[in-house]
Design a protein around this motif. Structure first.
Motif, short mmCIF file in Angstrom:
data_model
loop_
_atom_site.label_atom_id
_atom_site.label_comp_id
_atom_site.label_asym_id
_atom_site.label_seq_id
_atom_site.Cartn_x
_atom_site.Cartn_y
_atom_site.Cartn_z
N VAL A 138 54.87 46.33 23.11
CA VAL A 138 53.06 47.07 22.71
C VAL A 138 53.30 48.21 22.40
CG1 VAL A 138 51.83 48.56 24.00
CG2 VAL A 138 51.69 46.74 25.02
N GLU A 139 52.99 48.60 20.51
CA GLU A 139 53.53 49.72 20.73
C GLU A 139 52.37 51.01 20.16
OE1 GLU A 139 54.55 48.41 16.52
OE2 GLU A 139 56.53 46.97 16.70
N MET A 140 51.94 51.84 19.74
CA MET A 140 51.00 52.79 19.66
C MET A 140 51.47 53.97 18.33
SD MET A 140 49.10 55.27 22.37
CE MET A 140 48.87 53.77 23.33
N PRO A 141 51.35 52.97 16.98
CA PRO A 141 51.49 53.85 15.69
C PRO A 141 50.06 55.16 15.74
CG PRO A 141 51.23 51.65 15.46
CD PRO A 141 51.18 52.11 16.58
N GLY A 142 50.58 56.19 15.28
CA GLY A 142 49.56 57.12 15.66
C GLY A 142 48.38 56.45 14.02
N GLY A 143 47.33 57.05 14.29
CA GLY A 143 45.90 56.81 13.95
C GLY A 143 45.61 54.70 14.32
#
Length: 422
Positions: A138-143
């Motif tokens: 799981v990744e959560m790159p900004g925007g």
């Protein structure tokens, strides 16, 4: 993202008996005896914050009378708070990195309770920790929202998933965070209960096969149509893990649990009943069997009336209402479903419009507009058997001053309404 916690302890050299030709009994003051006594004492000692001084939220969730309507807010911890942004900068950690350390989780969880007169904290975590525990990156790159860079492509990918998950191992850092939060709540004399939570299986499945909250939004439906048996197998595994995860949170000290079925926008009603409902029903049945006195809150976002009815039928205590319908409509819907079964309707939660809290005066409302909306909301729901909340989560552009005014106004208006009923 998950970190394993070692549950074993090694004996110090002083605790190891010297080698002798015959067994030797430990003296009453030996380190082994002392350690055993300390372990026994710890097992019987009440956990921190076991009985919060402010139990209004717990009583409302159980349908008991209260003197004022309790309130907490979806995403009350996080980026709308300047202290959260400062803490991220000080630690040099991003959101996912903060979730790995129980002390970071505790700090972020408590920040809104220090600033606002809210009636509960909610565990600072993410809906996809279970997916990560099942070997899904799981990744959560900004925007860009949540991203799963390697979603499940087809039934052949089931081999990537474990049959089951030891939550004490894979999610042990979250369980330890629950204990850390309650210790901090007690130490700071905040006196509020702690809400645990999990994503529901369909929501987890949606991300695991689609990979994004904003793209490939039809992947879940396509999977269910093309691979119904494989879909059921994944959902069944997820349901087992969700149950064990919520059970572990309760055993660690949360006072109630919320189940988020957040992606009903991307499943139609027939598929919801065929695929999603059996999972949320089994979760309710199992958690209630293990913890009959712990309130169970559910949220089937964007499912409207059939979602509310399904949650109540499944055995949830509190049904969350989003912006799809007004409070009186939700009450009527639940009363009708309960009457058909010869039962009583459950409690409700929701559904203030967070747009009014925007810090930009041209986009948000002033105090008069916020109070008018609060009066309309509580008037529609009624102040009893009700938990005030938002219709959707805080996004980061809200004014903390407006949020504080909202919380205080809910308390003030509900107190007035309850006093007028006496």
């Amino acid at each position: 993202m998950s970190a394993s916690l070692s549950m074993s302890a090694t004996l110090s050299p002083a605790a190891v008996a010297p080698r002798v030709s015959a067994p030797r009994r430990a003296s009453a003051r030996s380190p082994l005896r002392l350690r055993a006594a300390q372990t026994a004492e710890a097992a019987t000692k009440p956990s921190a914050n076991a009985k919060p001084a402010n139990d209004t939220m717990i009583r409302a969730a159980k349908g008991e009378k209260v003197d004022r309507t309790p309130v907490w807010l979806f995403r009350q911890a996080g980026r709308h708070l300047p202290e959260y942004m400062a803490y991220k900068e000080t630690t040099g950690k991003n959101f996912l990195e903060l979730l790995k350390d129980p002390k970071d989780v505790a700090e972020c969880t408590l920040q809104p309770a220090r600033r606002y007169d809210i009636d509960a904290c909610i565990l600072f975590s993410d809906i996809l920790v279970i997916a990560e525990a099942m070997n899904i990156d799981v990744e959560m790159p900004g925007g860009k929202g949540i991203l799963v860079p390697h979603p499940l492509a087809g039934p052949e990918d089931l081999s990537r998933l474990p049959e089951t998950v030891d939550v004490q191992d894979k999610l042990g850092h979250v369980i330890e965070a629950v204990k850390e939060i309650n210790r901090a709540i007690e130490a700071e004399n905040l006196g509020v209960p702690l809400i645990g939570f999990s994503a529901a299986p369909w929501t987890l499945f949606y991300y695991m096969v689609g990979g994004s909250s904003k793209k490939n939004t039809d992947a879940g439906k396509r999977w269910m149509a093309e691979h119904p048996e494989a879909s059921r197998e994944i959902l069944d595994r997820l349901t087992t893990v969700v149950i064990d995860y919520l059970d572990a949170q309760i055993n660690a000290g949360v006072h109630m649990v919320q189940v988020f079925e957040a992606m009903c926008e991307h499943i139609d009603e027939p598929d919801f009943h065929e695929f999603a409902y059996p999972c949320i029903e089994r979760i309710a049945r199992e958690i209630k069997a293990r913890h009959p006195d712990v309130p169970l809150l559910g949220f089937a976002r964007d499912a409207g009336a059939y979602g509310l009815e399904a949650l109540q039928k499944a055995g949830y205590d509190v049904m969350t209402v989003d912006r799809v319908m007004a409070g009186d409509e939700a009450r009527a819907c639940l009363a009708k479903e309960a009457a058909a079964r010869g039962g009583e309707p459950g409690q409700v939660q929701g559904n203030f419009n967070p747009d009014l809290l925007h810090k930009d005066p041209e986009k948000g409302g002033d105090e008069a507009a916020i109070e008018a909306a609060v009066r309309e909301m509580i008037g529609a729901f009624g102040p009893q058997k009700y938990i005030a909340n938002l219709g959707s989560g805080l996004m980061g552009w809200e004014s903390p001053e407006k949020v504080a005014f909202l919380v205080d106004t809910i308390h003030k208006v509900s107190e007035e309404m309850i006093a007028a009923e006496k």
